[in-house]
Design a protein around this motif. Structure first.
Motif, mmCIF file in Angstrom:
data_model
loop_
_atom_site.group_PDB
_atom_site.id
_atom_site.type_symbol
_atom_site.label_atom_id
_atom_site.label_comp_id
_atom_site.label_asym_id
_atom_site.label_seq_id
_atom_site.Cartn_x
_atom_site.Cartn_y
_atom_site.Cartn_z
ATOM 1 N N ARG A 114 0.825 -1.216 0.000
ATOM 2 C CA ARG A 114 0.000 0.000 0.000
ATOM 3 C C ARG A 114 0.857 1.263 0.000
ATOM 4 O O ARG A 114 0.362 2.345 -0.353
ATOM 5 C CB ARG A 114 -0.951 0.004 1.199
ATOM 6 N N LEU A 115 2.115 1.138 0.380
ATOM 7 C CA LEU A 115 3.028 2.279 0.295
ATOM 8 C C LEU A 115 3.478 2.514 -1.146
ATOM 9 O O LEU A 115 3.941 3.602 -1.491
ATOM 10 C CB LEU A 115 4.252 2.044 1.184
ATOM 11 N N ILE A 116 3.326 1.486 -1.978
ATOM 12 C CA ILE A 116 3.735 1.572 -3.377
ATOM 13 C C ILE A 116 2.597 2.081 -4.254
ATOM 14 O O ILE A 116 2.776 2.968 -5.096
ATOM 15 C CB ILE A 116 4.205 0.193 -3.879
ATOM 16 N N ALA A 117 1.398 1.510 -4.041
ATOM 17 C CA ALA A 117 0.237 1.869 -4.865
ATOM 18 C C ALA A 117 -1.028 1.393 -4.156
ATOM 19 O O ALA A 117 -0.966 0.527 -3.277
ATOM 20 C CB ALA A 117 0.345 1.226 -6.249
ATOM 21 N N PRO A 118 -2.193 1.935 -4.530
ATOM 22 C CA PRO A 118 -3.446 1.493 -3.912
ATOM 23 C C PRO A 118 -3.665 -0.006 -4.084
ATOM 24 O O PRO A 118 -3.342 -0.577 -5.126
ATOM 25 C CB PRO A 118 -4.510 2.294 -4.670
ATOM 26 N N CYS A 119 -4.223 -0.616 -3.052
ATOM 27 C CA CYS A 119 -4.504 -2.052 -3.058
ATOM 28 C C CYS A 119 -5.997 -2.268 -2.835
ATOM 29 O O CYS A 119 -6.573 -1.725 -1.887
ATOM 30 C CB CYS A 119 -3.722 -2.759 -1.955
ATOM 31 N N ALA A 120 -6.609 -3.064 -3.693
ATOM 32 C CA ALA A 120 -8.045 -3.316 -3.605
ATOM 33 C C ALA A 120 -8.335 -4.789 -3.828
ATOM 34 O O ALA A 120 -7.545 -5.510 -4.436
ATOM 35 C CB ALA A 120 -8.791 -2.480 -4.644
ATOM 36 N N THR A 121 -9.470 -5.225 -3.339
ATOM 37 C CA THR A 121 -9.877 -6.601 -3.576
ATOM 38 C C THR A 121 -10.425 -6.742 -4.993
ATOM 39 O O THR A 121 -11.012 -5.811 -5.548
ATOM 40 C CB THR A 121 -10.976 -7.044 -2.592
ATOM 41 N N CYS A 122 -10.220 -7.916 -5.562
ATOM 42 C CA CYS A 122 -10.919 -8.317 -6.786
ATOM 43 C C CYS A 122 -11.360 -9.749 -6.519
ATOM 44 O O CYS A 122 -10.852 -10.705 -7.099
ATOM 45 C CB CYS A 122 -10.023 -8.220 -8.012
ATOM 46 N N SER A 123 -12.278 -9.858 -5.592
ATOM 47 C CA SER A 123 -12.713 -11.143 -5.054
ATOM 48 C C SER A 123 -14.161 -11.409 -5.432
ATOM 49 O O SER A 123 -14.913 -10.489 -5.763
ATOM 50 C CB SER A 123 -12.570 -11.119 -3.524
#
Length: 236
Positions: A114-123
Protein backbone atom coordinates in the motif's frame (compact mmCIF):
# COMPACT_ATOMS: atom_id res chain seq x y z
CA UNK A 1 4.67 1.22 -14.31
CA UNK A 2 2.65 -0.21 -11.43
CA UNK A 3 -0.06 2.14 -10.17
CA UNK A 4 -2.40 -0.30 -8.45
CA UNK A 5 -2.87 -3.84 -7.15
CA UNK A 6 -5.96 -6.03 -7.27
CA UNK A 7 -6.14 -9.09 -5.04
CA UNK A 8 -7.87 -12.38 -5.03
CA UNK A 9 -8.57 -12.89 -1.33
CA UNK A 10 -9.55 -16.44 -0.36
CA UNK A 11 -6.34 -18.47 -0.42
CA UNK A 12 -4.21 -15.59 -1.67
CA UNK A 13 -4.48 -13.18 1.24
CA UNK A 14 -5.88 -15.54 3.85
CA UNK A 15 -5.98 -19.19 4.87
CA UNK A 16 -9.50 -20.52 4.44
CA UNK A 17 -8.80 -24.21 4.98
CA UNK A 18 -7.59 -24.28 8.58
CA UNK A 19 -10.36 -22.07 10.06
CA UNK A 20 -13.03 -23.92 8.10
CA UNK A 21 -11.67 -27.30 9.19
CA UNK A 22 -11.64 -26.20 12.83
CA UNK A 23 -15.22 -24.91 12.61
CA UNK A 24 -16.43 -28.16 11.07
CA UNK A 25 -14.57 -30.25 13.66
CA UNK A 26 -16.11 -28.21 16.46
CA UNK A 27 -19.59 -28.63 15.05
CA UNK A 28 -19.14 -32.38 14.53
CA UNK A 29 -17.87 -32.81 18.09
CA UNK A 30 -20.90 -30.95 19.46
CA UNK A 31 -23.16 -33.39 17.60
CA UNK A 32 -21.15 -36.49 18.43
CA UNK A 33 -20.60 -37.32 14.78
CA UNK A 34 -17.51 -38.24 12.80
CA UNK A 35 -16.50 -36.30 9.70
CA UNK A 36 -13.36 -35.86 7.61
CA UNK A 37 -13.29 -32.14 8.33
CA UNK A 38 -10.31 -31.24 6.09
CA UNK A 39 -11.95 -32.93 3.11
CA UNK A 40 -15.35 -31.42 3.94
CA UNK A 41 -13.72 -27.98 3.89
CA UNK A 42 -12.12 -28.63 0.51
CA UNK A 43 -15.41 -29.86 -0.95
CA UNK A 44 -17.28 -26.89 0.48
CA UNK A 45 -14.93 -24.51 -1.30
CA UNK A 46 -14.98 -26.54 -4.51
CA UNK A 47 -18.78 -26.66 -4.59
CA UNK A 48 -19.31 -22.92 -4.33
CA UNK A 49 -16.34 -22.20 -6.63
CA UNK A 50 -17.91 -24.24 -9.42
CA UNK A 51 -21.08 -22.21 -9.09
CA UNK A 52 -19.32 -18.83 -9.17
CA UNK A 53 -17.31 -19.92 -12.22
CA UNK A 54 -20.49 -21.08 -13.94
CA UNK A 55 -22.21 -17.80 -13.22
CA UNK A 56 -19.21 -15.74 -14.33
CA UNK A 57 -18.81 -17.66 -17.58
CA UNK A 58 -22.52 -17.58 -18.41
CA UNK A 59 -22.89 -13.85 -17.67
CA UNK A 60 -25.41 -14.39 -14.90
CA UNK A 61 -25.86 -11.43 -12.56
CA UNK A 62 -24.23 -11.31 -9.15
CA UNK A 63 -25.92 -12.63 -6.04
CA UNK A 64 -24.15 -12.45 -2.66
CA UNK A 65 -21.42 -15.05 -2.24
CA UNK A 66 -22.71 -15.84 1.25
CA UNK A 67 -25.87 -17.17 -0.40
CA UNK A 68 -23.84 -19.58 -2.53
CA UNK A 69 -21.59 -20.76 0.30
CA UNK A 70 -24.66 -21.32 2.48
CA UNK A 71 -26.39 -23.37 -0.21
CA UNK A 72 -23.22 -25.42 -0.78
CA UNK A 73 -22.88 -26.07 2.95
CA UNK A 74 -26.45 -27.34 3.27
CA UNK A 75 -26.04 -29.69 0.31
CA UNK A 76 -22.76 -31.11 1.64
CA UNK A 77 -24.15 -31.57 5.14
CA UNK A 78 -27.01 -33.57 3.70
CA UNK A 79 -24.77 -35.68 1.46
CA UNK A 80 -21.72 -36.21 3.68
CA UNK A 81 -23.27 -36.01 7.14
CA UNK A 82 -26.71 -37.37 6.25
CA UNK A 83 -28.27 -34.57 8.26
CA UNK A 84 -30.08 -31.33 7.69
CA UNK A 85 -28.61 -28.28 9.39
CA UNK A 86 -30.95 -25.90 11.14
CA UNK A 87 -30.93 -22.36 9.77
CA UNK A 88 -29.07 -21.19 12.89
CA UNK A 89 -26.44 -23.92 12.59
CA UNK A 90 -25.92 -23.23 8.89
CA UNK A 91 -25.60 -19.48 9.39
CA UNK A 92 -23.14 -19.95 12.24
CA UNK A 93 -20.93 -22.28 10.22
CA UNK A 94 -21.19 -20.07 7.15
CA UNK A 95 -19.93 -17.16 9.23
CA UNK A 96 -16.45 -18.71 9.23
CA UNK A 97 -15.90 -17.12 5.80
CA UNK A 98 -15.65 -13.78 7.60
CA UNK A 99 -13.25 -15.12 10.25
CA UNK A 100 -10.41 -16.65 8.28
CA UNK A 101 -6.72 -16.47 9.16
CA UNK A 102 -3.98 -14.32 7.63
CA UNK A 103 -0.91 -15.94 6.13
CA UNK A 104 2.27 -15.05 8.06
CA UNK A 105 3.22 -12.38 5.49
CA UNK A 106 -0.25 -10.91 4.91
CA UNK A 107 -0.39 -7.96 7.30
CA UNK A 108 3.16 -6.70 6.83
CA UNK A 109 3.21 -7.48 3.12
CA UNK A 110 -0.04 -5.70 2.32
CA UNK A 111 1.07 -2.68 4.33
CA UNK A 112 4.28 -2.55 2.29
CA UNK A 113 2.37 -2.81 -0.99
CA UNK A 114 0.00 0.00 0.00
CA UNK A 115 3.03 2.28 0.30
CA UNK A 116 3.73 1.57 -3.38
CA UNK A 117 0.24 1.87 -4.86
CA UNK A 118 -3.45 1.49 -3.91
CA UNK A 119 -4.50 -2.05 -3.06
CA UNK A 120 -8.04 -3.32 -3.61
CA UNK A 121 -9.88 -6.60 -3.58
CA UNK A 122 -10.92 -8.32 -6.79
CA UNK A 123 -12.71 -11.14 -5.05
CA UNK A 124 -15.96 -13.01 -5.51
CA UNK A 125 -16.77 -12.01 -1.94
CA UNK A 126 -19.20 -9.14 -1.47
CA UNK A 127 -18.67 -6.03 0.64
CA UNK A 128 -20.54 -7.72 3.49
CA UNK A 129 -17.90 -10.47 3.39
CA UNK A 130 -14.77 -8.44 2.67
CA UNK A 131 -15.22 -5.63 5.20
CA UNK A 132 -15.57 -7.80 8.34
CA UNK A 133 -12.94 -10.22 7.04
CA UNK A 134 -10.44 -7.39 6.61
CA UNK A 135 -11.09 -6.23 10.16
CA UNK A 136 -10.69 -9.78 11.46
CA UNK A 137 -7.42 -10.21 9.53
CA UNK A 138 -6.09 -6.89 10.76
CA UNK A 139 -5.64 -5.41 7.28
CA UNK A 140 -6.91 -2.40 5.35
CA UNK A 141 -7.91 -2.04 1.72
CA UNK A 142 -7.95 1.14 -0.31
CA UNK A 143 -11.11 -0.14 -1.98
CA UNK A 144 -13.33 -3.23 -1.97
CA UNK A 145 -13.98 -4.10 -5.60
CA UNK A 146 -14.52 -7.28 -7.60
CA UNK A 147 -17.71 -9.19 -8.22
CA UNK A 148 -20.28 -7.18 -6.30
CA UNK A 149 -18.93 -3.85 -7.53
CA UNK A 150 -18.89 -5.08 -11.14
CA UNK A 151 -22.13 -7.04 -10.95
CA UNK A 152 -20.52 -10.28 -12.15
CA UNK A 153 -18.50 -13.15 -10.75
CA UNK A 154 -15.04 -13.93 -12.03
CA UNK A 155 -14.05 -14.82 -14.71
CA UNK A 156 -16.43 -12.33 -16.35
CA UNK A 157 -14.34 -9.63 -18.09
CA UNK A 158 -16.13 -6.80 -16.31
CA UNK A 159 -15.07 -8.12 -12.91
CA UNK A 160 -11.50 -7.22 -13.79
CA UNK A 161 -12.07 -4.22 -16.05
CA UNK A 162 -14.49 -2.36 -13.80
CA UNK A 163 -12.18 -2.94 -10.84
CA UNK A 164 -9.30 -1.38 -12.77
CA UNK A 165 -11.54 1.47 -13.87
CA UNK A 166 -12.51 2.16 -10.26
CA UNK A 167 -8.82 2.67 -9.44
CA UNK A 168 -8.68 5.21 -12.29
CA UNK A 169 -5.72 3.53 -13.96
CA UNK A 170 -5.08 1.50 -17.10
CA UNK A 171 -5.10 -2.33 -17.09
CA UNK A 172 -1.40 -2.25 -18.05
CA UNK A 173 -0.71 -0.31 -14.84
CA UNK A 174 -2.56 -2.73 -12.57
CA UNK A 175 -1.27 -5.98 -11.07
CA UNK A 176 -3.67 -8.84 -10.39
CA UNK A 177 -2.34 -10.84 -7.43
CA UNK A 178 -3.51 -14.43 -7.00
CA UNK A 179 -2.48 -17.87 -5.84
CA UNK A 180 -4.73 -19.37 -8.52
CA UNK A 181 -3.33 -19.17 -12.01
CA UNK A 182 -6.67 -19.43 -13.83
CA UNK A 183 -7.45 -16.07 -12.25
CA UNK A 184 -4.24 -14.69 -13.71
CA UNK A 185 -4.97 -16.13 -17.16
CA UNK A 186 -8.22 -14.16 -17.30
CA UNK A 187 -6.66 -11.01 -15.85
CA UNK A 188 -3.84 -11.08 -18.40
CA UNK A 189 -6.31 -11.60 -21.25
CA UNK A 190 -7.82 -8.22 -20.32
CA UNK A 191 -4.47 -6.44 -20.26
CA UNK A 192 -3.56 -6.59 -16.57
CA UNK A 193 -0.13 -7.35 -15.18
CA UNK A 194 0.02 -10.56 -13.15
CA UNK A 195 1.57 -11.74 -9.90
CA UNK A 196 1.52 -15.41 -8.93
CA UNK A 197 2.02 -15.99 -5.21
CA UNK A 198 2.72 -19.50 -4.00
CA UNK A 199 0.54 -20.69 -1.12
CA UNK A 200 1.66 -24.30 -0.54
CA UNK A 201 -0.61 -24.83 2.48
CA UNK A 202 -3.81 -23.42 1.00
CA UNK A 203 -5.62 -26.76 0.78
CA UNK A 204 -4.32 -28.14 4.05
CA UNK A 205 -1.62 -30.42 2.71
CA UNK A 206 0.62 -31.08 -0.23
CA UNK A 207 -1.03 -32.67 -3.22
CA UNK A 208 -4.49 -31.42 -2.26
CA UNK A 209 -4.83 -28.77 -4.95
CA UNK A 210 -2.18 -26.18 -4.18
CA UNK A 211 -0.28 -24.52 -7.04
CA UNK A 212 3.47 -24.51 -6.49
CA UNK A 213 4.96 -23.81 -9.91
CA UNK A 214 4.13 -21.10 -12.44
CA UNK A 215 2.37 -22.29 -15.56
CA UNK A 216 3.18 -19.15 -17.54
CA UNK A 217 5.61 -16.25 -17.63
CA UNK A 218 3.76 -14.12 -15.09
CA UNK A 219 5.13 -10.64 -14.48
CA UNK A 220 5.89 -11.53 -10.87
CA UNK A 221 6.35 -14.94 -9.25
CA UNK A 222 6.77 -14.72 -5.48
CA UNK A 223 6.40 -16.64 -2.25
CA UNK A 224 5.12 -13.78 -0.10
CA UNK A 225 3.54 -10.35 -0.33
CA UNK A 226 6.73 -8.87 1.10
CA UNK A 227 8.68 -10.35 -1.79
CA UNK A 228 6.13 -8.90 -4.19
CA UNK A 229 6.54 -5.47 -2.60
CA UNK A 230 10.30 -5.64 -3.07
CA UNK A 231 9.94 -6.65 -6.72
CA UNK A 232 7.15 -4.19 -7.49
CA UNK A 233 9.07 -1.30 -5.98
CA UNK A 234 11.43 -1.52 -8.92
CA UNK A 235 8.49 -1.18 -11.33
CA UNK A 236 7.12 2.06 -9.91
Amino acid sequence: MVKGFLFDVYGTVCDWHKPMTEAIESYAASKGITVDAPEFARQWRATYALETARRGSSHQPFIPLATLTLEALKVLANVRLSMELTDEEAERLNGVWRQLGPWPDTVEGLSALRLIAPCATCSNGSYADMAPLAEYLGIEWDAILGSEASGFYKPHPQTYLRSVEALEIKPSECVMVAAHQKDLVHARSHGLLTAFIKRPDEFGGRGMGEELEPTSDWDFVVSSLLELAESAQMSV
